[in-house]
Every structure is written in structure tokens, then in C-alpha cells.
Design a protein around this motif. Structure first.
Motif, short mmCIF file in Angstrom:
data_model
loop_
_atom_site.label_atom_id
_atom_site.label_comp_id
_atom_site.label_asym_id
_atom_site.label_seq_id
_atom_site.Cartn_x
_atom_site.Cartn_y
_atom_site.Cartn_z
N MET A 1 0.86 -1.17 0.00
CA MET A 1 0.00 0.00 0.00
C MET A 1 0.90 1.24 0.00
N GLU A 2 0.49 2.26 -0.71
CA GLU A 2 1.27 3.49 -0.85
C GLU A 2 0.61 4.63 -0.08
N CYS A 3 1.43 5.44 0.60
CA CYS A 3 0.94 6.60 1.34
C CYS A 3 0.40 7.64 0.35
N THR A 4 -0.77 8.14 0.62
CA THR A 4 -1.39 9.14 -0.25
C THR A 4 -0.61 10.45 -0.24
N GLN A 9 5.96 3.52 0.32
CA GLN A 9 5.26 2.30 0.66
C GLN A 9 5.01 2.25 2.17
N TYR A 13 0.98 -2.35 6.85
CA TYR A 13 -0.28 -1.63 6.71
C TYR A 13 -1.40 -2.31 7.49
N GLN A 19 -5.47 4.08 7.78
CA GLN A 19 -6.52 4.55 6.88
C GLN A 19 -7.34 5.64 7.58
N HIS A 29 -4.81 6.65 2.65
CA HIS A 29 -3.89 5.76 3.35
C HIS A 29 -2.66 6.59 3.72
#
Length: 61
Positions: A1-4, A9, A13, A19, A29
Motif C-alpha cells: 500500500m502506498e501513502c497518499t 510504501q 499496513y 486509513q 492511506h
């Protein structure tokens, strides 16, 4: 999952910790590093709103 926010990465997570739900249709995220930056930013805002000896000492103001 990637940080917004920072596009890094997200290690380990978990939805409970990484979230953020803005409303029913928007969620982002966020990695722990960005969460920590938000917490520090919020603490500085509170320190300016409610200046006490402790917060002045904490932020050396």
C-alpha cells in the motif's frame, strides 16, 4: 500500500492505524511518518492557542 501524501510504501499496513476516512466516499492511506508529522503540527497549533509553561518548554518558544 502506498501513502497518499508522501507516496512511500506503507510498511505493516493496517486499516485501523493507516486509513483515514474523510467521509463515506473519501478515504486515504497514510504512513506512520506522515501521521507523526500531523501530530507534531497539531501540537504546535495547540501550543499557540493555549500557551503554557509545558508547551513553551516542549517547543522552546
Amino acid at each position: 500500500m502506498e501513502c497518499t501524501l508522501c507516496k512511500e510504501q506503507i510498511k505493516d499496513y493496517t486499516p485501523e492505524f493507516n486509513q483515514l476516512e474523510i467521509n463515506e466516499s473519501i478515504s486515504v492511506h497514510i504512513c506512520q511518518s506522515c501521521v507523526n508529522k500531523f501530530v507534531k503540527w497539531q501540537q504546535r497549533k495547540y501550543a499557540k492557542l493555549f500557551p503554557t509553561k509545558h508547551t513553551k518548554k516542549l517547543f522552546k518558544e
